[in-house]
Design an enzyme around this catalytic site. Structure first.
Site, PDB file in Angstrom:
ATOM      1  N   GLU A 156      -9.718  -1.878  -0.009  1.00  0.00           N
ATOM      2  CA  GLU A 156      -9.542  -3.008   0.836  1.00  0.00           C
ATOM      3  C   GLU A 156     -10.597  -4.143   0.411  1.00  0.00           C
ATOM      4  O   GLU A 156     -11.466  -3.914  -0.197  1.00  0.00           O
ATOM      5  CB  GLU A 156      -9.931  -2.679   2.257  1.00  0.00           C
ATOM      6  CG  GLU A 156     -10.149  -3.842   3.276  1.00  0.00           C
ATOM      7  CD  GLU A 156     -10.111  -3.717   4.848  1.00  0.00           C
ATOM      8  OE1 GLU A 156     -10.238  -2.466   5.032  1.00  0.00           O
ATOM      9  OE2 GLU A 156     -10.039  -4.648   5.493  1.00  0.00           O
TER      10      GLU A 156
ATOM     11  N   ASN B  63      -8.280  -4.411   8.333  1.00  0.00           N
ATOM     12  CA  ASN B  63      -8.637  -5.631   9.049  1.00  0.00           C
ATOM     13  C   ASN B  63      -8.464  -6.858   8.162  1.00  0.00           C
ATOM     14  O   ASN B  63      -8.180  -7.873   8.556  1.00  0.00           O
ATOM     15  CB  ASN B  63      -9.942  -5.637   9.571  1.00  0.00           C
ATOM     16  CG  ASN B  63     -10.122  -4.445  10.575  1.00  0.00           C
ATOM     17  OD1 ASN B  63      -9.148  -3.691  11.096  1.00  0.00           O
ATOM     18  ND2 ASN B  63     -11.496  -3.980  10.964  1.00  0.00           N
TER      19      ASN B  63
ATOM     20  N   ASN C  76      -1.817  -4.338  10.141  1.00  0.00           N
ATOM     21  CA  ASN C  76      -2.854  -3.259  10.332  1.00  0.00           C
ATOM     22  C   ASN C  76      -3.255  -3.355  11.809  1.00  0.00           C
ATOM     23  O   ASN C  76      -3.693  -4.223  12.429  1.00  0.00           O
ATOM     24  CB  ASN C  76      -3.866  -3.666   9.319  1.00  0.00           C
ATOM     25  CG  ASN C  76      -5.056  -2.507   9.538  1.00  0.00           C
ATOM     26  OD1 ASN C  76      -5.098  -1.389   9.132  1.00  0.00           O
ATOM     27  ND2 ASN C  76      -6.247  -3.264   9.929  1.00  0.00           N
ATOM     28  N   GLU C  77      -3.458  -1.998  12.303  1.00  0.00           N
ATOM     29  CA  GLU C  77      -4.324  -2.106  13.733  1.00  0.00           C
ATOM     30  C   GLU C  77      -4.131  -2.982  14.564  1.00  0.00           C
ATOM     31  O   GLU C  77      -4.997  -3.778  15.291  1.00  0.00           O
ATOM     32  CB  GLU C  77      -5.575  -1.659  13.317  1.00  0.00           C
ATOM     33  CG  GLU C  77      -5.976  -0.336  12.671  1.00  0.00           C
ATOM     34  CD  GLU C  77      -7.443  -0.013  12.590  1.00  0.00           C
ATOM     35  OE1 GLU C  77      -8.282  -0.689  12.849  1.00  0.00           O
ATOM     36  OE2 GLU C  77      -7.575   1.179  12.048  1.00  0.00           O
TER      37      GLU C  77
ATOM     38  N   TYR D 100     -11.339   8.333  12.276  1.00  0.00           N
ATOM     39  CA  TYR D 100     -12.678   8.529  11.895  1.00  0.00           C
ATOM     40  C   TYR D 100     -13.654   9.125  12.500  1.00  0.00           C
ATOM     41  O   TYR D 100     -13.699   9.130  13.927  1.00  0.00           O
ATOM     42  CB  TYR D 100     -13.271   7.043  11.544  1.00  0.00           C
ATOM     43  CG  TYR D 100     -12.651   6.041  10.577  1.00  0.00           C
ATOM     44  CD1 TYR D 100     -12.767   6.124   9.161  1.00  0.00           C
ATOM     45  CD2 TYR D 100     -11.890   5.066  11.058  1.00  0.00           C
ATOM     46  CE1 TYR D 100     -12.198   5.404   8.477  1.00  0.00           C
ATOM     47  CE2 TYR D 100     -11.143   4.194   9.948  1.00  0.00           C
ATOM     48  CZ  TYR D 100     -11.264   4.121   8.723  1.00  0.00           C
ATOM     49  OH  TYR D 100     -10.645   3.637   8.014  1.00  0.00           O
TER      50      TYR D 100
ATOM     51  N   GLU E  89      -5.638   5.942   7.286  1.00  0.00           N
ATOM     52  CA  GLU E  89      -6.995   5.788   7.099  1.00  0.00           C
ATOM     53  C   GLU E  89      -7.370   7.078   7.919  1.00  0.00           C
ATOM     54  O   GLU E  89      -7.397   7.164   9.114  1.00  0.00           O
ATOM     55  CB  GLU E  89      -7.325   4.548   8.099  1.00  0.00           C
ATOM     56  CG  GLU E  89      -7.133   3.348   7.425  1.00  0.00           C
ATOM     57  CD  GLU E  89      -7.851   1.951   8.008  1.00  0.00           C
ATOM     58  OE1 GLU E  89      -8.699   2.052   8.505  1.00  0.00           O
ATOM     59  OE2 GLU E  89      -6.860   0.908   7.851  1.00  0.00           O
TER      60      GLU E  89
ATOM     61  N   GLN F 206     -12.393   4.849   2.203  1.00  0.00           N
ATOM     62  CA  GLN F 206     -11.618   3.981   1.291  1.00  0.00           C
ATOM     63  C   GLN F 206     -12.123   4.805  -0.072  1.00  0.00           C
ATOM     64  O   GLN F 206     -12.448   5.795   0.044  1.00  0.00           O
ATOM     65  CB  GLN F 206     -11.925   2.554   1.402  1.00  0.00           C
ATOM     66  CG  GLN F 206     -11.696   1.981   2.888  1.00  0.00           C
ATOM     67  CD  GLN F 206     -11.859   0.597   2.810  1.00  0.00           C
ATOM     68  OE1 GLN F 206     -12.277  -0.063   1.961  1.00  0.00           O
ATOM     69  NE2 GLN F 206     -11.509  -0.005   4.073  1.00  0.00           N
TER      70      GLN F 206
HETATM   71  O1  AHR Z   1     -11.531   1.358   6.757  1.00  0.00           O
HETATM   72  C1  AHR Z   1     -12.275   0.206   7.436  1.00  0.00           C
HETATM   73  C2  AHR Z   1     -11.500  -0.654   8.549  1.00  0.00           C
HETATM   74  O2  AHR Z   1     -11.284   0.569   9.545  1.00  0.00           O
HETATM   75  C3  AHR Z   1     -10.194  -0.989   8.138  1.00  0.00           C
HETATM   76  O3  AHR Z   1     -10.373  -2.195   7.753  1.00  0.00           O
HETATM   77  C4  AHR Z   1      -9.642  -1.010   9.577  1.00  0.00           C
HETATM   78  O4  AHR Z   1      -8.149  -0.877   9.546  1.00  0.00           O
HETATM   79  C5  AHR Z   1     -10.116   0.148  10.343  1.00  0.00           C
HETATM   80  O5  AHR Z   1     -10.603  -0.357  11.448  1.00  0.00           O
END
Ligand code: AHR
Length: 503
Positions: free
Chosen positions: A27, A72, A174-175, A246, A294, A354
């Site tokens: 990213e 993002n 994305n999201e 996450y 992710e 990432q």
């Molecule tokens: O990976 C970091 C961020 O986490 C990404 O940009 C987003 O998609 C997620 O919230």
């Protein structure tokens, strides 16, 4: 400690591992691109500005699909800023990460970078459905993929890329459920624009593979309802729904943190159930697969401090989200990999978020070295040896008590059988204090010897690799692992990631 046990049988399998399970994510965020993979002034940089030391580590890591350019970031992305002569490209505000984007590295550089990573590296491109829509997605697709003879394909050739990029997999935004997302939408709004974009992209090329945005985590208040609404609009038009997750310790609760994969597995199973529910409602025979695009351990608190501040100084490539991972983090990370492999029948794409510097397995210093984080090792081992058919593993394990997930198995494991008949067991011992004896019955697999038992563990669970000590933590061989009369016997060190290869 009671012995943990399971049985492997070639007749009982879960699914074939798709190589795309070992994807990652680049990213435009912090130093992932700039001074991560791209640093023209670095002593190891090639003429394209790519750091050779980082490329070597990426190859060793064994990543396949590489998602780009966000995250993002993509919700404000203007693809046309990132093509053409680099010196003419505009500088733009990146609202997502409060940075200045120079566009020195863009679409053509990303494709050239993938080629240097190797033949297994495949693009996965996201389109902006935050501030933009169908028209811009189509323009990007034409620029990237159309062979020649149109304004945008000829523009690509004029920019030096005669051959089309051949991008097969596309993320539709994305999201989009997240209020933090530029251009955030309700499920109805997003479902509609995703369907329109998908339909149009397929008009240009019916063979594209499309990923609709699922919830940005299982804890979102709209989780499951979002997926059901979006899929009701897009079911026949997309191939995948995305999942993001996450994990980090909360209130110092390490035992629950170590069981994070319990959440990840339930997330996967709940999304599968939701997809199949929509499919049943539509009387469709098609199955939607999961793109877990992710996933990682991420200590989010430091980012939230910046996010909640009023600072607006728009730095270039700032140090953001540069988590330095411990052994404990790597054990949780390994367990997340095991969760993905255990669901390889439906999770057919996954991207470690990432790749470099930003919550990444590789860290770099500008002008200085690049090194492996603790999380590098489980990923590299799983990517190398986790290829083939996943065997159905049902453990009988001693348990421990966790605040978040209740009684949880101390052993988390999976096993993959390669085409040549060799089997690799991946296993985590979640106990922070006790070794875990393991016995695996292997009848019918024709295995006779232990080729390798590699362990990631340390007397100090907080040990990590740093600029000063880049090789403080590396895997070591285990002692005493044996295979006799169809039974594998091993002892898993406390708080350990294990890879046991059987020949
Ligand atoms: O990976 C970091 C961020 O986490 C990404 O940009 C987003 O998609 C997620 O919230």
């Amino acid at each position: 400690m009671r012995t943990a046990r399971f049985t492997l049988d070639p007749a009982f399998t879960t699914g074939e591992v798709n190589p795309r399970l070992f994807g990652s994510f680049v990213e435009h965020l912090g130093r992932c691109v700039y001074t991560g993979i791209f640093e023209p002034t670095h002593p190891t940089a090639d003429p394209a500005g790519l750091r050779q030391d980082v490329l070597d580590l990426i190859r060793e890591l064994g990543v396949t699909t590489l998602r780009y350019p966000g995250g993002n970031f993509v919700s404000g992305y203007r693809w046309e800023d990132s093509v053409g002569p680099a010196e003419d490209r505009p500088r733009r505000l990146d609202l997502a990460w409060r940075s200045t984007e120079t566009n020195r590295f863009g679409l053509s550089e990303y494709i050239a970078f993938l080629k240097k990573v190797g033949p297994q590296a495949e693009p996965m491109m996201a389109v902006n459905l935050g501030t933009r829509g169908v028209a811009e997605a189509l323009e990007l697709q034409e620029y990237a993929n159309h062979p020649s003879g149109t304004a945008l394909s000829d523009l690509r050739a004029a920019h030096g890329d005669k051959d089309p990029f051949g991008i097969k997999v596309w993320c539709l935004g994305n999201e989009m459920d997240g209020p933090w997302q530029t251009g955030h939408k309700t499920a109805e709004e997003y479902g509609r624009v995703a369907a329109e974009t998908a339909r149009a992209m397929r008009q240009m090329d019916p063979s594209v593979e499309l990923v609709a945005c699922g919830s940005s985590s299982q804890s979102m208040p709209t989780f499951a309802e979002w997926e059901a609404t979006v899929l009701a609009e897009t079911y026949d038009l997309v191939d995948y729904i995305s999942l993001h997750a996450y994990y980090e310790p909360q209130d110092g609760d390490l035992d629950s943190f170590l069981a994070s994969a319990v959440d990840m597995e339930s997330f996967i199973e709940n999304v599968v159930a939701t997809c199949d529910h929509v499919g049943a409602r539509l009387k469709s025979r098609k199955k939607i697969n999961l793109s877990f695009d992710e996933w990682n351990v991420w200590y989010t608190s430091r980012w939230h401090e910046i996010e909640n501040s009023d600072a607006r100084d728009w730095p270039e490539a700032p140090r953001l989200l540069e988590d330095n991972y411990s052994v404990l983090d790597a054990v949780v990370f390994g367990s997340l990999l095991i969760a993905l492999l255990r669901h390889a029948d439906r999770v057919t794409v996954a991207c470690l978020a990432q790749l470099v510097n930003v919550i990444a397995p590789i860290l770099t210093e500008p002008g200085g070295p690049a090194w492996r984080q603790t999380t590098f090792f489980p990923f590299a081992q799983a990517s190398r040896y986790g290829r083939g058919r996943v065997l159905d593993v049902r453990v009988d394990s001693p348990t421990y008590d966790t605040k978040k997930y209740g009684e949880t198995d101390l052993l988390h494991a999976t096993a993959v059988r390669a085409d040549d008949g060799t089997v690799t067991v991946f296993a985590v011992n979640r106990s922070r204090t006790e070794p875990l004896p393991l016995e695996v019955a292997l009848s019918g697999l024709g295995l006779t010897s232990v080729a390798e038992h590699s362990v990631l563990a340390d007397e100090d669970p907080d040990a990590r690799n740093t600029l000063e000590e880049p090789e403080r933590v590396t895997p070591h061989p285990a002692e005493g692992t044996s295979l006799n009369e169809g039974t594998l016997s091993a002892v898993l060190e406390p708080l350990s990631w294990n890879m046991i290869r059987l020949a």
